[in-house]
Design an enzyme around this catalytic site. Structure first.
Site: not given
Ligand code: ADP
Length: 449
Positions: A201, A207, A221, A317-318, A331
């Site tokens: 993601g 990333d 993350k 989305r979160n 998030d």
């Molecule tokens: P940001 O807050 O920086 O925008 P996110 O936490 O929304 O980042 O993560 C972006 C994407 O990564 C999510 O939409 C999801 O597809 C993927 N992702 C994030 N955390 C996880 C997780 N724990 N397991 C699987 N996929 C994840």
């Protein structure tokens, strides 16, 4: 007399500080870094009965493990030696009494945008200008660094032309080195135990990768930029304080010397809820599953409500979905303990309660509003809220009492729940506890059919 430590209650989480092979059948062997949960306090305070992540139980020695605690109440900093805009004189006062190798970094007063490294050396303070050149930082125009952390790390190893190498940071008042605090509280992971595998993601600031941490599939993350990492430190410290089956669980953090940060969480195989709903649609997902997701999120929110945490960015989305179809809230970038105020510039308008947009008045009740929008997203299989209404018109219309229509095929009882969440008066909105009861009741009703 040595102080006798109060026994850790059942459910306490600990992290192993050393390997333990065990000497008898009853012992539970473990390796450094393993997380263990206390299940019974034995008569002997030096031993506990515990279970490991695989569910195996046995006795463990108390002094081989460290209790895991929530990180809170302190200003965590990746750069505790950074003092911002202070004058040359203030810097010299801070580095008094003299101690060779004591240092700090400040923003340059004479050259805005540049920094100054101040180092105490043989009773004097030297001020080295750090210039920003072609996107990099340098003191001598020979060694170039991506950021201040890399620069400080370099001069900690060798003086490389400075009067002395950097030995001891002069920590800004009230600041605590993030790395030290995560280690102290048992949340620091070892970089070499983590294998990064593939990008899953794109977050706003780096990333999200799939990885393996000591045999467990994890999501990581990865934040490379030191300034951004500083913001994510706050997110990670919020996560150390929370534990619930419907919240994405933090496993730990890795803070590297160059300012990179890795936030390691449980892996959620089915990705984010909004994509899950959109890609499968109503032909695949039945009403029971929708209600199940709604209840999962509500349970997490009821826990946050009881813990006095406000999420501020609740939206489909979160929410992430696990391999076994459990929805979990993630998030926590904006989550804060209930009382604080925040900058409204980056708010997701369509999900934010009117009083939060207008008066920055965030509360559990504004989370309830967002939860109503999230319910609408669930029952419309991931549509963007307020379809056909231009973004600029959303707030004025909502303030005049406009509410979205019932999504196609959504039961009237569920639509009524949404409408309760969208009461203009925050005090008239239900609590998450009430919402949970209502949804449980609806689950019972539809389950009988
Ligand atoms: P940001 O807050 O920086 O925008 P996110 O936490 O929304 O980042 O993560 C972006 C994407 O990564 C999510 O939409 C999801 O597809 C993927 N992702 C994030 N955390 C996880 C997780 N724990 N397991 C699987 N996929 C994840």
């Amino acid at each position: 007399m040595a102080k006798v430590q109060a026994p850790w209650p059942q459910g306490t989480e600990c992290v192993a500080r050393y390997n333990f092979k065990g000497t008898s059948e009853q012992d539970l062997p473990f390796n450094k870094g393993d997380v263990l949960t206390i299940i019974v306090v034995t008569k002997d305070p030096n031993w506990y009965k515990a279970k490991n992540a695989a569910g195996q139980e046995g006795t463990i020695p108390a002094n081989y493990v460290q209790k895991r605690e929530g990180v809170k109440g302190c200003k965590l900093s990746l750069m505790p030696w950074f003092h911002g805009k202070i004058s040359r004189e203030q810097a010299e006062q801070l580095l008094h009494p003299p101690e060779t190798g004591l240092f700090l970094v400040r923003e340059s007063t004479n050259f805005p945008g540049d920094y100054t490294l101040c180092v105490s050396c043989d009773g004097k303070v030297e001020h080295y200008r750090i210039i920003y050149k072609k996107g990099k930082l340098t003191i001598d125009e020979e060694g170039f660094f991506e950021n201040l952390m890399q620069l400080v790390e370099h001069y900690t190893k060798e003086d490389d032309g400075l009067c002395t190498k950097l030995i001891k940071p002069k920590v800004e008042e009230g600041a605590v080195a993030a790395q030290d605090e995560f280690s102290r509280s048992g949340w620091s992971l070892t970089r070499k135990d983590l294998a990064l595998q593939s990008v899953i993601g794109k977050g706003e600031f780096g990333d999200v990768m799939m990885g393996d941490y000591r045999g467990t599939k994890v999501a990581v993350k990865c934040i490379k930029n030191d300034a951004t990492a500083q913001a994510f430190i706050a997110e990670a410290s919020v996560m150390t304080q929370l534990r619930h089956d419907n919240l994405v669980q933090l496993l730990g953090v890795i803070v590297e010397k160059d300012g990179s940060l890795f936030i390691v969480t449980e892996f959620m195989a089915k990705g984010c809820l909004v994509d899950y709903l959109r890609s499968r649609g109503r032909t695949v997902i039945d009403g029971d599953s929708l209600l199940h997701f709604a209840l999962n999120v509500c349970e997490a929110m009821a826990y946050l409500e009881a813990s006095n945490f406000v999420h501020r960015d609740l939206a489909a989305r979160n929410v992430l979905v696990s391999d076994d179809n459990i929805a979990k809230v993630s998030d926590f970038g904006l989550a804060k303990e209930a009382s604080s105020v925040q900058d409204t510039a980056k708010l997701p308008i369509k999900w934010t309660a009117p009083e939060a947009i207008r008066e920055k008045n965030f509360s559990t009740k504004s989370d309830v509003w967002s939860y109503g929008i999230l319910l609408w997203e669930i029952y419309s299989f991931g549509r963007v809220p307020y379809p056909r209404i231009p973004l600029k018109d959303v707030v004025p219309r909502v303030e005049k009492g406009y509410k979205m229509d019932c999504p196609d095929g959504c039961p009237e009882v569920v639509y009524n729940v949404m409408k309760q969440c969208w009461n203009i008066d925050p005090t008239a909105r239900p609590t998450f506890r009430q919402l949970k009861e209502w949804l449980q009741h609806i689950t019972g009703e539809t389950g009988k059919k």
